[in-house]
Write a protein that holds these residues in place. Structure first.
Motif, PDB file in Angstrom:
ATOM      1  N   PRO A   1       0.816  -1.210   0.000  1.00 18.42           N
ATOM      2  CA  PRO A   1       0.000   0.000   0.000  1.00 18.42           C
ATOM      3  C   PRO A   1       0.857   1.271   0.000  1.00 18.42           C
TER       4      PRO A   1
ATOM      5  N   LYS B   1      -0.138   2.562  -6.652  1.00 19.41           N
ATOM      6  CA  LYS B   1      -0.895   1.766  -7.616  1.00 19.41           C
ATOM      7  C   LYS B   1      -2.098   2.549  -8.134  1.00 19.41           C
ATOM      8  N   THR B   2      -2.827   3.149  -7.210  1.00 17.51           N
ATOM      9  CA  THR B   2      -3.988   3.942  -7.607  1.00 17.51           C
ATOM     10  C   THR B   2      -3.550   5.119  -8.475  1.00 17.51           C
ATOM     11  N   LEU B   3      -2.476   5.732  -8.039  1.00 23.51           N
ATOM     12  CA  LEU B   3      -1.945   6.883  -8.764  1.00 23.51           C
ATOM     13  C   LEU B   3      -1.596   6.491 -10.201  1.00 23.51           C
TER      14      LEU B   3
ATOM     15  N   ILE C   1      10.170  11.504  -5.905  1.00 26.11           N
ATOM     16  CA  ILE C   1       8.846  11.624  -5.285  1.00 26.11           C
ATOM     17  C   ILE C   1       8.829  12.827  -4.339  1.00 26.11           C
TER      18      ILE C   1
ATOM     19  N   ALA D   1       5.058  11.541   0.808  1.00 29.91           N
ATOM     20  CA  ALA D   1       4.113  12.646   0.682  1.00 29.91           C
ATOM     21  C   ALA D   1       3.719  13.125   2.079  1.00 29.91           C
TER      22      ALA D   1
HETATM   23  P1  ADP Z   1      -1.685   2.491  -3.454  1.00 33.75           P
HETATM   24  O1  ADP Z   1      -2.849   2.538  -4.368  1.00 33.75           O
HETATM   25  O2  ADP Z   1      -0.524   1.692  -3.999  1.00 33.75           O
HETATM   26  O3  ADP Z   1      -1.992   2.116  -2.049  1.00 33.75           O
HETATM   27  P2  ADP Z   1      -1.721   5.314  -3.843  1.00 33.75           P
HETATM   28  O4  ADP Z   1      -1.666   5.386  -5.309  1.00 33.75           O
HETATM   29  O5  ADP Z   1      -3.041   5.481  -3.223  1.00 33.75           O
HETATM   30  O6  ADP Z   1      -1.075   3.962  -3.341  1.00 33.75           O
HETATM   31  O7  ADP Z   1      -0.668   6.345  -3.253  1.00 33.75           O
HETATM   32  C1  ADP Z   1      -0.946   7.153  -2.169  1.00 33.75           C
HETATM   33  C2  ADP Z   1      -0.312   8.490  -2.332  1.00 33.75           C
HETATM   34  O8  ADP Z   1       1.111   8.383  -2.233  1.00 33.75           O
HETATM   35  C3  ADP Z   1      -0.550   9.122  -3.676  1.00 33.75           C
HETATM   36  O9  ADP Z   1      -1.737   9.817  -3.685  1.00 33.75           O
HETATM   37  C4  ADP Z   1       0.648  10.032  -3.834  1.00 33.75           C
HETATM   38  O10 ADP Z   1       0.432  11.251  -3.174  1.00 33.75           O
HETATM   39  C5  ADP Z   1       1.737   9.295  -3.110  1.00 33.75           C
HETATM   40  N1  ADP Z   1       2.593   8.557  -4.033  1.00 33.75           N
HETATM   41  C6  ADP Z   1       2.757   7.207  -4.045  1.00 33.75           C
HETATM   42  N2  ADP Z   1       3.637   6.843  -5.012  1.00 33.75           N
HETATM   43  C7  ADP Z   1       4.005   7.978  -5.635  1.00 33.75           C
HETATM   44  C8  ADP Z   1       4.879   8.257  -6.738  1.00 33.75           C
HETATM   45  N3  ADP Z   1       5.550   7.289  -7.371  1.00 33.75           N
HETATM   46  N4  ADP Z   1       5.020   9.538  -7.102  1.00 33.75           N
HETATM   47  C9  ADP Z   1       4.361  10.513  -6.466  1.00 33.75           C
HETATM   48  N5  ADP Z   1       3.527  10.321  -5.456  1.00 33.75           N
HETATM   49  C10 ADP Z   1       3.341   9.070  -5.010  1.00 33.75           C
END
Ligand code: ADP
Ligand code: ZN
Length: 607
Positions: free
Chosen positions: A207, A211-213, A345, A377
Motif C-alpha cells: 500500500p 498503484k492507484t496513482l 517523489i 508525501a
Molecule cells: P496504493 O494505491 O498503492 O496504495 P496510492 O496510489 O493510493 O497507493 O498512493 C498514495 C499516495 O502516495 C498518492 O496519492 C501520492 O500522493 C503518493 N505517491 C505514491 N507513489 C508515488 C509516486 N511514485 N510519485 C508521487 N507520489 C506518489
C-alpha cells in the motif's frame, strides 16, 4: 484509495443490519410462540378422544373442519384432529354428546394468523430498508432497491489531473503501462493487424506505493473515463449482490468505453477458491468472482476497449483463474521506491511547499529507506505543518528531521523498517546471492537486478532472468541455483560471523530443488533414476525415506561448501558489491558487471 460510500455495507451498515436482523428474529419468535400456543391447546390424539367418548367423558364437541374442540366432564377443553366419517357422529350421538359445527371461514386458523404476522413483518422490513436508503441521501448508498447497483465512482477525463509525470520513479511500471495507454488511444492501430492486447493488468505492491496513482495516470494519459471501486465494495451479506454489482459496473463501463476500470484490493473477491477463508461469505465471493471472469471473457477484442487495472499486495493468494490469458495476464510490480525514486517523489510533492534552500532532497531520500510514496508525501506534509505551527517562513531541515520520526513511528506499526545494521546485513546477503550467480556463469540464469529495498516481507531481492524459455534444466543448473540460494547466508556468515533468520525462504528454495533432484529427476547416484513420492503411485519405504533425507542433506551441504569457497576466494568483490548496494540500494546487472570488472554476459536476443 479510501472508500467513499456509506450505506448498507459500510458506515453504520453492520449496526443497521444487526437491528434489522433483531427485528426479524423478534417477529419470528412471536409467531412461533403464538402458533405453538394455538396448536398446543391441550392436544389429544384421536384414540384418546374416542376413548373419552366411549367412557362418557365428553360433554360437548365443536367441529371446525378436521379440528374438533371438545369439553370433557371436568370442563377442560381439548383439541383433536378427527376423521369425519359418519360412523363417528352416530357414536357421539349414542353417548349423548352435544355437537355443533362451525363455519370454518369465519374463524382464523393458526396458519392464517401466521401468514398475516409474516406479512406485517415483511412490510416493516421493507419500510425500514426504504428509510435506510433515503437517509443515505442518495449518494450511492444502497438499500434493498439499489443494492445490485455498482458502487463504482466514475471520473470523467476532465476530472483526472494525473499524468505519468505525476508519478515519480516507478519507471518500469510506467514503461509497461505505456502499451495500455497507446492501446486506449488508438485501438485501430492494433486491430488492424489483429493484435490482441491485454484486457487486465495486475498492479502488485505494498500500500502507498502508487498503484492507484498509476492507474489514474493511465486514464489521464489516455484521456478516457476512469471507474474506481474496491474489491470489498462488491461483497454484501446477500448472495448474488456482488455478482449483480459487477454486471452493473461493466455495463456502465462498456457504455463509456474506451475506459479504465480500476479495482482496488482485488484479493477481496479474487482469493483462490477454497483457500481457508472459511465461513459463509464464500458463496457470495465465488459468485462475484465468477461474474468478474465472465465479464472479462466477454470483452470484444475490437474497438472501444475496456481495460481493467486491479491492485493488490497479495498476488500470491489470487485465484489462478484470474491470471489466465485474456484476464489479468499482465503483472506490473509497484515496489517500494529506491533512493533515486524517493528523491523524485519528494521533489514532486515539495513543489507546492515553501522549502528552505538548505534542505537537500537527496539527503532526505537517503535517510528514508523503506518509505513508500505515500509515506514521503506524508513526510513533506508533516514537515510543512510543523513549520507552519512555528510561523516559519520556510520549511527547514529540522522540520524534516522531526517529521521523519513521526512518520517512522506510524510506519513501524505497519511495515518493516530496517535499522542500519539490518540494511548492512541485507546488502551482504543479496551481494552473496548475486556474486555466486556471477561466479557460476555457465549454469546460472543471468543476473537482472539486485535490490535491498524491502518488498512485502522480503528485505531484499536478487532477480535473475531466465535466458530462454526453459523446458529442461540440467543437474549443473540446479546445483548452481541451490548454491546461489545459499550464497546469501554464506555471505552473512563470512562478514558478520552470526546467523540471522532472513534466509528461511532461500533454504526453502534450496531444499525443494534438492528434493526434486533426488525424488523426481533421478539425479542422485545413490537412489538412481526412480521416482519417489510420499503418497500415491510411487510411495516409498521408511528405509528409502532415510536415504532420501541423507542424499538431500549431502547435496545441500556440498552446495553450501561450494558457495562458501566461491565467496571466500572473492571476498573483495563481495565487499565492493555490498558497499555499492548500501549506497545505491538498487543495481542493474550492467552496473554490477562494470563495478566488478566482469565481462558482461550477452543477453538473450531474438535477432
Ligand atoms: P496504493 O494505491 O498503492 O496504495 P496510492 O496510489 O493510493 O497507493 O498512493 C498514495 C499516495 O502516495 C498518492 O496519492 C501520492 O500522493 C503518493 N505517491 C505514491 N507513489 C508515488 C509516486 N511514485 N510519485 C508521487 N507520489 C506518489
Ligand atoms: Zn536471500
Amino acid at each position: 484509495m479510501k472508500k467513499k460510500n456509506s450505506g448498507f455495507g459500510s458506515n453504520g451498515g453492520p449496526r443497521n443490519l444487526l437491528i434489522a436482523v433483531a427485528i426479524g428474529l423478534a417477529c419470528l419468535l412471536v409467531v412461533t410462540k403464538l402458533h405453538h400456543d394455538i396448536r398446543s391447546k391441550s392436544e389429544k390424539s384421536f384414540s384418546q378422544f374416542l376413548a373419552a367418548v366411549d367412557a362418557g367423558q365428553v360433554k360437548q364437541v365443536e367441529v371446525d373442519g378436521p379440528v374438533a374442540q371438545w369439553r370433557a366432564a371436568d370442563d377442560q377443553v381439548y383439541q383433536t384432529i378427527t376423521a369425519t366419517d359418519p360412523q363417528m357422529w352416530e357414536r357421539l350421538q349414542q353417548k349423548g354428546v352435544e355437537i355443533t359445527f362451525k363455519d370454518g371461514s369465519t374463524k382464523m386458523g393458526s396458519w392464517q394468523i401466521l401468514l398475516i404476522i409474516m406479512f406485517v413483518c415483511g412490510l416493516a422490513f421493507v419500510w425500514y430498508m426504504f428509510r435506510q436508503g433515503k437517509s443515505a441521501g442518495g449518494s450511492g448508498g444502497s438499500n434493498i432497491f439499489t443494492m445490485g447497483k455498482s458502487r463504482a465512482k466514475m471520473f470523467l477525463p476532465s476530472e483526472i489531473k494525473e499524468k505519468f509525470t505525476s508519478v515519480a520513479g516507478a519507471s518500469e511500471a510506467k514503461e509497461e503501462l505505456l502499451d495500455v495507454v497507446d492501446f486506449l488511444r488508438t485501438p485501430e492501430k492494433y486491430e488492424r493487424l489483429g493484435a490482441k492486447i491485454t484486457r487486465g493488468v495486475l498492479l502488485v505492491g505494498e500500500p502507498g506505493n502508487g498503484k492507484t496513482l498509476l492507474a489514474r495516470a493511465v486514464a489521464g494519459e489516455a484521456n478516457c473515463p476512469f471507474f474506481s471501486i474496491s474489491g470489498s465494495d462488491f461483497i454484501e451479506v446477500f448472495v448474488g449482490v456482488g455478482a449483480s454489482r459487477v454486471r452493473d459496473l461493466f455495463a456502465q463501463a462498456r457504455k463509456a468505453a474506451p475506459c479504465i476500470v480500476f479495482i482496488d484490493e482485488i484479493d477481496a473477491v479474487g482469493r483462490s477458491r477454497g483457500s481457508g477463508m472459511g465461513g459463509g461469505g464464500n458463496d457470495e465471493r465465488e459468485q462475484t468472482l465468477n461474474q468478474l471472469l465472465t465479464e472479462m471473457d466477454g470483452f470484444e477484442t475490437s474497438k472501444d476497449p475496456v481495460i481493467v487495472l486491479a491492485a493488490t499486495n497479495r498476488a500470491d493468494v489470487l485465484d489462478k483463474a484470474l491470471l489466465r490469458p485474456g484476464r489479468f495476464d499482465r503483472r506490473v510490480e509497484v515496489p517500494y521506491p529506491d533512493l533515486i525514486s524517493r528523491e523524485e517523489i519528494l521533489k514532486v510533492h515539495a513543489k507546492n511547499v515553501k522549502i528552505s534552500d538548505t534542505v537537500d532532497m537527496k539527503k532526505i531520500a537517503r535517510g528514508t529507506p523503506g518509505f513508500s510514496g505515500a509515506d514521503l508525501a506524508n513526510l513533506i506534509n508533516e514537515a510543512a505543518i510543523l513549520a507552519s505551527k512555528e510561523n516559519k517562513a520556510k520549511v527547514t531541515l529540522e522540520d524534516f528531521e522531526e517529521a521523519r520520526d513521526k512518520v517512522l513511528i506510524g510506519k513501524e506499526l505497519r511495515t518493516i523498517v530496517l535499522s542500519e545494521d539490518e540494511r548492512k546485513m541485507t546488502a551482504y546477503h543479496e551481494a552473496g546471492h548475486a556474486l555466486v550467480r556471477l561466479l557460476l556463469p555457465e549454469n546460472s540464469d543471468p543476473l537482472h537486478k539486485v535490490t535491498i529495498v524491502p518488498r512485502g516481507r522480503a528485505l531484499g531481492v536478487t532477480h535473475s532472468l531466465p535466458e530462454r524459455e526453459k523446458y529442461s534444466t540440467t543437474k549443473e543448473e540446479m546445483l548452481a541455483s541451490i548454491q546461489s540460494a545459499l550464497g546469501g547466508r554464506v555471505a552473512e556468515e563470512l562478514e558478520f560471523g552470526k546467523l540471522a533468520t532472513g534466509a528461511y525462504s532461500d533454504f526453502k528454495v534450496a531444499t525443494s530443488i534438492a528434493r526434486n533432484m533426488v525424488c523426481h529427476y533421478g539425479m542422485s547416484a545413490d537412489l538412481g533414476p526412480i521416482v519417489y513420492t510420499q503418497h500415491g503411485e510411487f510411495e516409498h519405504s521408511e528405509h528409502t525415506a532415510q536415504r532420501i533425507d541423507n542424499e538431500v542433506r549431502r547435496i545441500i551441504d556440498e552446495s553450501y561448501q561450494k558457495a562458501k569457497e566461491l565467496l571466500v576466494n572473492n571476498r573483495v568483490m563481495l565487499t565492493v558489491l555490498a558497499q555499492a548496494l548500501l549506497e545505491k540500494e538498487t543495481m542493474y546487472a550492467s552496473e554490477i558487471y562494470e563495478l566488478l570488472g566482469i565481462t558482461p554476459r550477452e543477453d538473450f536476443k531474438l535477432v
